[in-house]
Enzyme design. Structure first.
Site, PDB file in Angstrom:
ATOM      1  CG  MET A  57     -68.766  52.825  13.927  1.00 35.95           C
ATOM      2  SD  MET A  57     -69.186  53.271  15.418  1.00 35.95           S
ATOM      3  CE  MET A  57     -70.712  52.578  15.564  1.00 35.95           C
ATOM      4  CG  HIS A  81     -73.432  42.015  11.360  1.00 35.91           C
ATOM      5  ND1 HIS A  81     -73.621  42.568   9.915  1.00 35.91           N
ATOM      6  CD2 HIS A  81     -73.399  43.582  12.089  1.00 35.91           C
ATOM      7  CE1 HIS A  81     -74.371  44.149  10.185  1.00 35.91           C
ATOM      8  NE2 HIS A  81     -74.344  43.933  12.067  1.00 35.91           N
ATOM      9  N   GLY A 128     -74.231  41.914   7.259  1.00 37.47           N
ATOM     10  CA  GLY A 128     -74.940  42.728   6.525  1.00 37.47           C
ATOM     11  C   GLY A 128     -73.516  44.499   6.578  1.00 37.47           C
ATOM     12  CG  HIS A 129     -70.663  45.370   9.303  1.00 37.52           C
ATOM     13  ND1 HIS A 129     -70.945  45.043  10.309  1.00 37.52           N
ATOM     14  CD2 HIS A 129     -70.742  46.653   9.139  1.00 37.52           C
ATOM     15  CE1 HIS A 129     -71.364  46.316  11.309  1.00 37.52           C
ATOM     16  NE2 HIS A 129     -71.473  46.860  10.315  1.00 37.52           N
ATOM     17  CD  GLN A 181     -70.927  57.270  14.002  1.00 39.69           C
ATOM     18  OE1 GLN A 181     -70.058  57.538  13.301  1.00 39.69           O
ATOM     19  NE2 GLN A 181     -71.793  56.613  13.854  1.00 39.69           N
ATOM     20  N   GLY A 224     -75.914  51.224   4.600  1.00 40.38           N
ATOM     21  CA  GLY A 224     -76.821  49.886   4.424  1.00 40.38           C
ATOM     22  C   GLY A 224     -77.634  51.134   4.746  1.00 40.38           C
ATOM     23  CE  LYS A 275     -80.768  48.111  12.250  1.00 39.11           C
ATOM     24  NZ  LYS A 275     -79.521  48.570  12.945  1.00 39.11           N
ATOM     25  CD  GLN A 301     -74.827  56.301   9.442  1.00 38.48           C
ATOM     26  OE1 GLN A 301     -74.782  56.456  10.315  1.00 38.48           O
ATOM     27  NE2 GLN A 301     -74.251  54.573   8.752  1.00 38.48           N
ATOM     28  CB  SER A 357     -77.723  46.132  15.027  1.00 43.79           C
ATOM     29  OG  SER A 357     -76.972  46.697  15.831  1.00 43.79           O
TER      30      SER A 357
HETATM   31  P1  AMP Z   1     -71.658  50.260  11.725  1.00 48.03           P
HETATM   32  O1  AMP Z   1     -71.251  49.656  11.776  1.00 48.03           O
HETATM   33  O2  AMP Z   1     -73.062  50.287  12.651  1.00 48.03           O
HETATM   34  O3  AMP Z   1     -71.896  51.646  11.821  1.00 48.03           O
HETATM   35  O4  AMP Z   1     -72.013  50.144  10.121  1.00 48.03           O
HETATM   36  C1  AMP Z   1     -71.406  50.014   9.054  1.00 48.03           C
HETATM   37  C2  AMP Z   1     -72.053  49.879   8.162  1.00 48.03           C
HETATM   38  O5  AMP Z   1     -73.043  49.063   7.907  1.00 48.03           O
HETATM   39  C3  AMP Z   1     -73.951  51.325   7.073  1.00 48.03           C
HETATM   40  O6  AMP Z   1     -73.765  51.877   6.494  1.00 48.03           O
HETATM   41  C4  AMP Z   1     -74.523  50.321   8.164  1.00 48.03           C
HETATM   42  O7  AMP Z   1     -76.056  50.938   7.791  1.00 48.03           O
HETATM   43  C5  AMP Z   1     -74.446  49.409   7.926  1.00 48.03           C
HETATM   44  N1  AMP Z   1     -75.460  47.648   8.109  1.00 48.03           N
HETATM   45  C6  AMP Z   1     -75.299  47.462   9.510  1.00 48.03           C
HETATM   46  N2  AMP Z   1     -76.255  46.488   9.620  1.00 48.03           N
HETATM   47  C7  AMP Z   1     -76.277  46.140   8.327  1.00 48.03           C
HETATM   48  C8  AMP Z   1     -77.641  45.209   7.833  1.00 48.03           C
HETATM   49  N3  AMP Z   1     -78.131  44.421   8.686  1.00 48.03           N
HETATM   50  N4  AMP Z   1     -77.951  45.053   6.878  1.00 48.03           N
HETATM   51  C9  AMP Z   1     -77.247  45.884   5.659  1.00 48.03           C
HETATM   52  N5  AMP Z   1     -76.001  47.388   5.836  1.00 48.03           N
HETATM   53  C10 AMP Z   1     -75.780  46.982   7.437  1.00 48.03           C
END
Ligand code: AMP
Length: 279
Positions: A31, A35, A37-38, A62, A148, A150, A154, A186
């Site tokens: 989304m 960072h 993580g992504h 969502q 992830g 995280k 999901q 996050s």
């Molecule tokens: P989001 O943008 O929050 O929907 O996350 C997109 C993807 O990045 C999802 O698969 C999340 O699980 C993953 N993600 C978000 N934060 C982290 C993190 N700290 N470590 C690993 N994957 C992450």
């Protein structure tokens, strides 16, 4: 600069060309407000696939809370720059009308693993996730999808989804990336005040401690109660849940022979944080 694609037709044309050459396509749904993580997901996809598409779409379906949707950070320019360091081959950032055009009526609805915890606290959330992930897989013609740990629940929902609907995508679960003090990265962390940010790592510390205690033979309930207390004392306004569950079904589990996962959600400083660890 990485090309930013806005329409399904353009994305399909690109993906068809790659497929025709026999190239393996990886998709990393996000989304935005990216960072490390992504980026770790994108790097893993880069290492395992010939072509990598990162999708950036704040999926209204969502969000159960309209305020959360409105406040969700949107930073496409910075995101594109970060993805240039991986680099990925394309960014798919469609407008909402491209994903949900007028007349859209089809939704993917899931029970089971999608019902407890986040499913219970955020009604409609996982149906929104399942619907958009199904669509992104279909749009991108991906062979592999990167998610992830995280968002553990999901990840289990998406694994179940591709099995149930025979979606020909291999789902890859990637380790949670954390700040030096343990806080899981996050996109919502930027909404924390300095004070909230200082207290936020207590979530991970508390569940880590509880998991250690359980492994050492302490009663599950006691260990969890102590973790919740630690968090409240640290200034968390609300501990929504701390639960020890079967890692795959997310059902309550006291069977230590099956992989178990501790999952938690709590509010600090008006921001909802989630985290999870293996036990
Ligand atoms: P989001 O943008 O929050 O929907 O996350 C997109 C993807 O990045 C999802 O698969 C999340 O699980 C993953 N993600 C978000 N934060 C982290 C993190 N700290 N470590 C690993 N994957 C992450």
């Amino acid at each position: 600069m990485i090309p930013i694609i806005r329409t399904v037709a353009d994305l399909r044309a690109l993906a068809r060309g790659w497929r025709a050459k026999g190239e393996v396509i990886g998709v990393v749904p996000t989304m935005g407000a990216l960072h490390d993580g992504h980026l770790s997901l994108a790097r893993r996809a880069r290492a395992e696939c010939d072509r990598v598409i990162t999708t950036i779409f704040v999926n209204p379906k969502q969000f159960n809370n309209p305020e959360d949707l409105k406040k969700y950070p949107r930073t496409l320019e910075a995101d594109a720059e970060l993805l240039g360091t991986v680099p990925v081959d394309a960014i798919f950032a469609p407008p909402v009308e491209e994903v949900y055009p007028e007349g859209f009526i089809t939704n993917v609805t899931m029970q089971g693993v999608a019902q407890p915890l986040e499913g219970y606290m955020r009604p409609g959330h996982f149906d929104g996730v399942a619907t958009v992930v199904t669509k992104l897989f279909g749009m991108s013609l991906a062979d592999k999808g990167y998610f992830g740990q995280k968002d553990w629940q999901q990840l289990q929902v998406v694994l179940r989804l591709v099995r149930d609907l025979n979606v020909p995508v291999e789902v890859v679960g990637c380790e949670t990336i954390r700040e030096a003090d343990g806080l899981a990265m996050s996109s919502r962390n930027v909404r924390l005040t300095a004070e909230g940010r200082a207290k936020a790592p207590v979530l991970y510390a508390a569940i880590t401690r509880a998991a250690e205690d359980i492994r050492a033979g302490h009663a599950d309930r006691m260990a969890i109660r102590e973790a919740a207390e630690t968090m409240r004392e640290a200034g968390f306004e609300r501990v929504e849940y701390i639960e020890l569950r079967d890692a795959e079904t997310l059902m309550p589990s006291d069977d230590p022979r099956r992989p178990r996962r501790m999952l938690a959600a709590a509010w600090i400083d008006g921001v909802r944080l989630i985290d999870n660890i293996p036990v």
